[in-house]
Design a protein around this motif. Structure first.
Motif, PDB file in Angstrom:
ATOM      1  N   THR A   1       7.605   5.873  -4.239  1.00 45.38           N
ATOM      2  CA  THR A   1       8.499   4.739  -4.891  1.00 45.38           C
ATOM      3  C   THR A   1       9.737   4.862  -3.634  1.00 45.38           C
ATOM      4  O   THR A   1      10.579   4.522  -4.605  1.00 45.38           O
ATOM      5  CB  THR A   1       8.663   5.817  -6.101  1.00 45.38           C
ATOM      6  N   SER A   2      10.100   5.512  -2.698  1.00 45.89           N
ATOM      7  CA  SER A   2      11.123   5.467  -1.894  1.00 45.89           C
ATOM      8  C   SER A   2      10.641   4.869  -0.259  1.00 45.89           C
ATOM      9  O   SER A   2       9.204   4.601   0.286  1.00 45.89           O
ATOM     10  CB  SER A   2      11.585   6.739  -1.969  1.00 45.89           C
ATOM     11  N   ASN A   3      11.715   4.417   0.754  1.00 46.24           N
ATOM     12  CA  ASN A   3      11.165   4.486   1.614  1.00 46.24           C
ATOM     13  C   ASN A   3      10.964   5.850   3.077  1.00 46.24           C
ATOM     14  O   ASN A   3      10.925   5.537   4.084  1.00 46.24           O
ATOM     15  CB  ASN A   3      12.195   3.648   2.094  1.00 46.24           C
TER      16      ASN A   3
ATOM     17  N   SER B   1       8.018   5.789   5.534  1.00 44.30           N
ATOM     18  CA  SER B   1       7.993   4.345   6.686  1.00 44.30           C
ATOM     19  C   SER B   1       9.665   5.125   7.617  1.00 44.30           C
ATOM     20  O   SER B   1       9.596   4.603   8.519  1.00 44.30           O
ATOM     21  CB  SER B   1       8.975   3.292   5.705  1.00 44.30           C
ATOM     22  N   LEU B   2      10.153   5.613   6.785  1.00 46.77           N
ATOM     23  CA  LEU B   2      11.508   5.439   7.880  1.00 46.77           C
ATOM     24  C   LEU B   2      11.106   7.293   8.678  1.00 46.77           C
ATOM     25  O   LEU B   2      11.057   7.269   9.704  1.00 46.77           O
ATOM     26  CB  LEU B   2      13.423   6.396   7.267  1.00 46.77           C
ATOM     27  N   ARG B   3      10.554   8.291   8.444  1.00 48.84           N
ATOM     28  CA  ARG B   3       9.695   9.447   9.265  1.00 48.84           C
ATOM     29  C   ARG B   3       9.096   9.020   9.678  1.00 48.84           C
ATOM     30  O   ARG B   3       8.982   9.123  10.638  1.00 48.84           O
ATOM     31  CB  ARG B   3       9.180  10.484   8.162  1.00 48.84           C
TER      32      ARG B   3
ATOM     33  N   ARG C   1      -3.938  10.126  -1.588  1.00 46.97           N
ATOM     34  CA  ARG C   1      -3.914  11.046  -1.964  1.00 46.97           C
ATOM     35  C   ARG C   1      -2.216  12.016  -2.198  1.00 46.97           C
ATOM     36  O   ARG C   1      -1.914  12.723  -1.970  1.00 46.97           O
ATOM     37  CB  ARG C   1      -4.368  12.468  -0.074  1.00 46.97           C
ATOM     38  N   SER C   2      -1.913  10.734  -1.285  1.00 48.49           N
ATOM     39  CA  SER C   2      -0.247  10.940  -2.045  1.00 48.49           C
ATOM     40  C   SER C   2       0.220  11.539  -3.330  1.00 48.49           C
ATOM     41  O   SER C   2      -0.015  11.010  -4.571  1.00 48.49           O
ATOM     42  CB  SER C   2       0.682   9.520  -1.877  1.00 48.49           C
ATOM     43  N   PRO C   3       1.695  12.266  -3.265  1.00 49.69           N
ATOM     44  CA  PRO C   3       2.518  13.054  -4.855  1.00 49.69           C
ATOM     45  C   PRO C   3       3.525  11.219  -5.171  1.00 49.69           C
ATOM     46  O   PRO C   3       3.632  10.170  -4.162  1.00 49.69           O
ATOM     47  CB  PRO C   3       3.754  13.819  -4.016  1.00 49.69           C
ATOM     48  N   VAL C   4       3.667  11.125  -6.042  1.00 45.93           N
ATOM     49  CA  VAL C   4       4.176   9.842  -7.595  1.00 45.93           C
ATOM     50  C   VAL C   4       5.764  10.114  -6.118  1.00 45.93           C
ATOM     51  O   VAL C   4       5.628   8.703  -5.793  1.00 45.93           O
ATOM     52  CB  VAL C   4       4.624  10.309  -8.182  1.00 45.93           C
ATOM     53  N   SER C   5       6.577  10.872  -5.859  1.00 42.73           N
ATOM     54  CA  SER C   5       7.636  10.566  -5.316  1.00 42.73           C
ATOM     55  C   SER C   5       7.450   9.780  -3.941  1.00 42.73           C
ATOM     56  O   SER C   5       8.233   9.319  -3.362  1.00 42.73           O
ATOM     57  CB  SER C   5       8.157  11.527  -5.189  1.00 42.73           C
TER      58      SER C   5
ATOM     59  N   ILE D   1       0.670  -1.099   0.451  1.00 42.73           N
ATOM     60  CA  ILE D   1      -0.363   0.208   0.291  1.00 42.73           C
ATOM     61  C   ILE D   1       0.831   1.264  -0.412  1.00 42.73           C
ATOM     62  O   ILE D   1       0.641   2.202  -0.976  1.00 42.73           O
ATOM     63  CB  ILE D   1      -1.521   0.240   1.626  1.00 42.73           C
ATOM     64  N   LEU D   2       1.720   1.311   0.542  1.00 43.54           N
ATOM     65  CA  LEU D   2       2.652   2.596   1.092  1.00 43.54           C
ATOM     66  C   LEU D   2       3.993   2.729   0.100  1.00 43.54           C
ATOM     67  O   LEU D   2       3.659   3.960   0.205  1.00 43.54           O
ATOM     68  CB  LEU D   2       3.860   2.302   2.458  1.00 43.54           C
TER      69      LEU D   2
END
Length: 476
Positions: free
Chosen positions: A298-300, A303-305, A291-295, A210-211
């Motif tokens: 495509t990364s972690n 999740s890390l934040r 509602r997320s931007p595409v960027s 999902i994320l």
């Protein structure tokens, strides 16, 4: 499906298109099933029946309602997602039953711990481990549990599971109506053991899909010579169908296609043993991800934040693949590189072993080289299990005249993969998963009505009548 087939015996036939998709993708796509004439209720169905007849067919939701939301910039999206996750997470820890967490070495379960902040000693944790050695998953999960002051244990599928494999393989196929292959039989065993820890299992499942847009399945071309040409046309059609369902919003694919078609089978198996909970399928959470931007997908980074904002100290423990941690740039990159190398090496030495390496491994077999490679990241080791501990089961199931006579199977091809894999100089793990599952589908659902109820007694291979082969219409 088993209930429907019990009262509608004329439906005891395999659907060739659904079967082709299962062979290619490990899943039946759309709203079809592997059984001819049996379909899955469409998502969000609102059907009205009057006097025993279907009066109206409508839907109470459509993905476009979430797809058409206004997009947020990266920072606004993160703040909205974090607020939603933190606000809803306590609901997943509510109730009177004890909750246990299947803790991994990755990001998704750590996000739950960081933002949920359970009281010390309140959340028993466990990690599924390998019979060969302590895996990276186990090592990292234990460190995380210790830091959060939660008890931890390792649950392993080893000799006890292998001794009962025929029973677990049958029950896996039966309980899921054939939605997963026998390669998931260890999941049934491990979740039985997990139930002894707690009846409710908190999991990080679906977080990556999902994320972070992880694609968990794709069509794979089957081995040449194993299936008859008529049936292969349905396998090839599955690739075209898959390409079509990929079009559209990536989160819609993860939530409304990949989830119910591919991931449902494992969930259905797990739910026979435990109550499953995952905050990553929460409606509010998924709606926000749209509602997320595409960027952001495509990364972690997100999740890390989430981990850093929930409990920054947890970010100092590297994941099983070397993410995060407090190492310097050079040492961190070197650690990640080594872990990635070992991860890929283990796959190449297990079910992904190329045939040239299988011949070399066979020549070195007196040295038992698998003991060096296996168990560093993976939990299941079917290449060596089929070759050694389960060799008798594989032969009994697949070299039986009834199995060799199935209308979509090329007899010589099946005999070759069984003998090549059991000899040890060839690797046909994936193919054995498929053909064992298909044979159990016949024996449990199609060949003989008396075998519908999967009991814990003698294996179905010795109970089923072997007088006929039904259930596939081929290209007719």
């Amino acid at each position: 499906a088993k209930a429907i087939l019990a009262v509608r015996p004329e439906l005891r036939r395999l659907d060739p298109r659904g079967l082709g998709e299962f062979v290619a993708c490990d899943a039946v796509l759309g709203n079809r099933t592997i059984f001819e004439g049996v379909q899955v209720l469409p998502p969000a169905s609102a059907w009205v029946f009057r006097n025993g007849s279907l009066a109206t067919k409508t839907s109470y939701f459509h993905p476009r309602e979430w797809e058409e939301q206004e997009k947020l910039d990266p920072e606004a999206f993160y703040e909205e997602l974090r607020a939603t996750f933190v606000r809803n997470l306590p609901r997943y820890f509510s109730g009177d039953q004890q909750i246990g967490m299947s803790l991994t070495g990755g990001l998704d379960t750590r996000m739950i711990l960081a933002c949920g902040n359970p009281a010390p000693g309140s959340l028993p944790t466990y990690t599924f481990g390998s019979m060969f050695r302590e895996s990276q998953d186990v090592r990292v999960a234990r460190r995380v549990a210790e830091f959060c002051h939660q008890p931890h244990q390792t649950i392993t599928a080893g000799p006890e599971f292998l001794a009962q494999f025929s029973r677990y393989a049958e029950r896996t196929v039966y309980l899921t109506d054939g939605c997963v292959d026998v390669g998931r039989a260890p999941d049934l065993y491990l979740n039985e053991r997990a139930r002894e820890v707690a009846p409710v299992r908190m999991t990080g499942n679906y977080g990556g899909e999902i994320l972070r847009g992880i694609r968990a399945f794709k069509p794979v071309e089957p081995l040449t010579g194993l299936f008859c040409p008529e049936f292969l046309s349905y396998v090839h059609q599955a690739g075209e169908t898959y390409a079509g369902v990929l079009r559209g919003h990536p989160v819609s694919f993860a939530a409304f296609k990949q989830g119910p078609w591919y991931l449902h089978g494992v969930l259905a198996l797990e739910q026979t043993q435990l109550s499953m909970r995952s905050p990553y399928l929460d409606n509010d959470f998924v709606r926000t991800v749209f509602r997320s931007p595409v960027s952001a997908l495509t990364s972690n980074e997100v999740s890390l934040r989430l981990i850093a904002d929930g409990n920054p100290a947890l970010l100092r423990i590297p994941t099983d693949r070397g993410l995060a941690g407090n190492r310097g740039r050079i040492s961190g990159a070197a650690s990640r590189g080594l872990l990635e190398f070992l991860f890929k090496t283990e796959y190449a030495y297990d079910m992904g072993m190329p045939q040239w390496l299988a011949r070399l491994d066979h020549a070195l077999s007196p040295l038992r080289p698998e003991h060096f490679f296996l168990g560093r990241h993976k939990v299941f080791h079917f290449r060596v299990w089929y070759r050694d501990a389960l060799a008798g089961y594989v032969q009994e199931m697949l070299l039986d005249p009834l199995s060799l006579s199935r209308p979509y199977i090329e007899r010589k091809g099946l005999e070759a993969i069984v003998r090549g894999h059991l000899k040890g100089d060839r690797n046909y793990t994936t193919e054995l998963h498929k053909v064992l599952t298909l044979e159990l589908l016949h024996r449990l659902f199609l060949d003989n009505p008396e075998t519908e109820r999967c009991r814990s007694g003698a294996p179905v291979a010795t109970r089923v009548k072997r007088s006929h082969a039904t259930g596939f219409s081929g290209a007719q």
